[in-house]
Write a protein that holds these residues in place. Structure first.
Motif, PDB file in Angstrom:
ATOM      1  N   PRO A   1      -7.367  35.535  31.437  1.00 24.94           N
ATOM      2  CA  PRO A   1      -6.799  34.430  30.659  1.00 24.94           C
ATOM      3  C   PRO A   1      -7.886  33.454  30.225  1.00 24.94           C
ATOM      4  O   PRO A   1      -8.857  33.242  30.938  1.00 24.94           O
ATOM      5  CB  PRO A   1      -5.806  33.771  31.597  1.00 24.94           C
ATOM      6  N   LEU A   2      -7.677  32.857  29.058  1.00 23.69           N
ATOM      7  CA  LEU A   2      -8.591  31.849  28.544  1.00 23.69           C
ATOM      8  C   LEU A   2      -8.280  30.511  29.190  1.00 23.69           C
ATOM      9  O   LEU A   2      -7.149  30.247  29.593  1.00 23.69           O
ATOM     10  CB  LEU A   2      -8.439  31.712  27.027  1.00 23.69           C
ATOM     11  N   ALA A   3      -9.299  29.640  29.263  1.00 22.00           N
ATOM     12  CA  ALA A   3      -9.111  28.303  29.817  1.00 22.00           C
ATOM     13  C   ALA A   3      -9.780  27.303  28.887  1.00 22.00           C
ATOM     14  O   ALA A   3     -10.684  27.642  28.126  1.00 22.00           O
ATOM     15  CB  ALA A   3      -9.728  28.218  31.211  1.00 22.00           C
ATOM     16  N   ALA A   4      -9.320  26.066  28.955  1.00 25.56           N
ATOM     17  CA  ALA A   4      -9.912  24.997  28.143  1.00 25.56           C
ATOM     18  C   ALA A   4     -10.066  23.760  29.010  1.00 25.56           C
ATOM     19  O   ALA A   4      -9.210  23.454  29.823  1.00 25.56           O
ATOM     20  CB  ALA A   4      -9.029  24.688  26.947  1.00 25.56           C
ATOM     21  N   ILE A   5     -11.184  23.082  28.815  1.00 29.61           N
ATOM     22  CA  ILE A   5     -11.426  21.813  29.492  1.00 29.61           C
ATOM     23  C   ILE A   5     -11.407  20.737  28.417  1.00 29.61           C
ATOM     24  O   ILE A   5     -12.150  20.811  27.437  1.00 29.61           O
ATOM     25  CB  ILE A   5     -12.772  21.811  30.232  1.00 29.61           C
ATOM     26  N   ILE A   6     -10.550  19.743  28.583  1.00 31.15           N
ATOM     27  CA  ILE A   6     -10.410  18.673  27.594  1.00 31.15           C
ATOM     28  C   ILE A   6     -10.913  17.373  28.223  1.00 31.15           C
ATOM     29  O   ILE A   6     -10.306  16.862  29.166  1.00 31.15           O
ATOM     30  CB  ILE A   6      -8.930  18.481  27.175  1.00 31.15           C
ATOM     31  N   LEU A  19      -6.082  21.939  20.450  1.00 33.36           N
ATOM     32  CA  LEU A  19      -5.791  22.982  21.426  1.00 33.36           C
ATOM     33  C   LEU A  19      -4.374  23.513  21.236  1.00 33.36           C
ATOM     34  O   LEU A  19      -4.135  24.729  21.330  1.00 33.36           O
ATOM     35  CB  LEU A  19      -5.981  22.448  22.847  1.00 33.36           C
ATOM     36  N   THR A  20      -3.435  22.639  20.932  1.00 31.03           N
ATOM     37  CA  THR A  20      -2.051  23.066  20.674  1.00 31.03           C
ATOM     38  C   THR A  20      -2.003  23.999  19.466  1.00 31.03           C
ATOM     39  O   THR A  20      -1.313  25.024  19.486  1.00 31.03           O
ATOM     40  CB  THR A  20      -1.146  21.837  20.448  1.00 31.03           C
ATOM     41  N   ARG A  21      -2.760  23.656  18.400  1.00 28.99           N
ATOM     42  CA  ARG A  21      -2.799  24.517  17.219  1.00 28.99           C
ATOM     43  C   ARG A  21      -3.428  25.869  17.552  1.00 28.99           C
ATOM     44  O   ARG A  21      -2.946  26.917  17.117  1.00 28.99           O
ATOM     45  CB  ARG A  21      -3.541  23.824  16.075  1.00 28.99           C
ATOM     46  N   LEU A  22      -4.507  25.861  18.332  1.00 26.41           N
ATOM     47  CA  LEU A  22      -5.156  27.108  18.734  1.00 26.41           C
ATOM     48  C   LEU A  22      -4.212  27.969  19.558  1.00 26.41           C
ATOM     49  O   LEU A  22      -4.078  29.170  19.325  1.00 26.41           O
ATOM     50  CB  LEU A  22      -6.435  26.804  19.527  1.00 26.41           C
ATOM     51  N   LEU A  23      -3.553  27.367  20.516  1.00 24.30           N
ATOM     52  CA  LEU A  23      -2.639  28.101  21.390  1.00 24.30           C
ATOM     53  C   LEU A  23      -1.488  28.706  20.573  1.00 24.30           C
ATOM     54  O   LEU A  23      -1.115  29.865  20.780  1.00 24.30           O
ATOM     55  CB  LEU A  23      -2.097  27.165  22.476  1.00 24.30           C
ATOM     56  N   ALA A  24      -0.944  27.946  19.639  1.00 20.13           N
ATOM     57  CA  ALA A  24       0.127  28.468  18.786  1.00 20.13           C
ATOM     58  C   ALA A  24      -0.380  29.662  17.979  1.00 20.13           C
ATOM     59  O   ALA A  24       0.314  30.681  17.858  1.00 20.13           O
ATOM     60  CB  ALA A  24       0.640  27.367  17.860  1.00 20.13           C
ATOM     61  N   SER A  25      -1.587  29.552  17.453  1.00 18.69           N
ATOM     62  CA  SER A  25      -2.169  30.640  16.664  1.00 18.69           C
ATOM     63  C   SER A  25      -2.380  31.889  17.518  1.00 18.69           C
ATOM     64  O   SER A  25      -2.059  33.006  17.098  1.00 18.69           O
ATOM     65  CB  SER A  25      -3.494  30.185  16.062  1.00 18.69           C
ATOM     66  N   LEU A  26      -2.889  31.707  18.716  1.00 20.11           N
ATOM     67  CA  LEU A  26      -3.150  32.841  19.604  1.00 20.11           C
ATOM     68  C   LEU A  26      -1.883  33.584  19.982  1.00 20.11           C
ATOM     69  O   LEU A  26      -1.913  34.783  20.241  1.00 20.11           O
ATOM     70  CB  LEU A  26      -3.875  32.362  20.871  1.00 20.11           C
TER      71      LEU A  26
END
Length: 113
Positions: A1-6, A19-26
């Motif tokens: 799984p991918l992870a993100a640090i904000i 990040l929300t846009r990226l997650l929706a796209s993925l």
């Protein structure tokens, strides 16, 4: 799984939206719009790229204006007097600046407030 640090700095809200846009796209979901740019700003950026593409492909400024602004063909004097002529010059100037590194400011663009 991918992870993100904000980072939780002032730009954190923009990063969370991105990040929300990226997650929706993925995951094949509807991508929420980027609210940092207005529709008018997005239109201008699109026109800048259209103008530069036309210029790079050898089109004249008059030909570019006919396409971008959907203008009827104009004779030389009409073109010299046209407001579209000045608009195309400004769009090309700004497109060159964006391509020469100004795009970085767009990437750092933060909403007001």
């Amino acid at each position: 799984p991918l992870a993100a640090i904000i980072p939780l700095d002032r730009a954190g809200f923009d990063r969370l939206e991105a990040l929300t846009r990226l997650l929706a796209s993925l995951h094949g979901r509807s991508i929420p719009p980027d609210t940092r740019l207005t529709a008018q700003q997005r239109l201008r950026l699109r026109r800048m790229l259209q103008c530069f593409d036309g210029y790079r492909d050898g089109a004249t400024q008059r030909e570019i204006a006919q396409i971008v602004f959907r203008l009827a063909r104009q004779d030389r004097q009409q073109w010299q007097d046209a407001s579209a002529r000045h608009a195309i010059k400004a769009l090309l100037r700004d497109a060159r600046a964006m391509i020469a590194g100004g795009y970085r400011a767009l990437l750092r663009h933060r909403r007001q407030g």
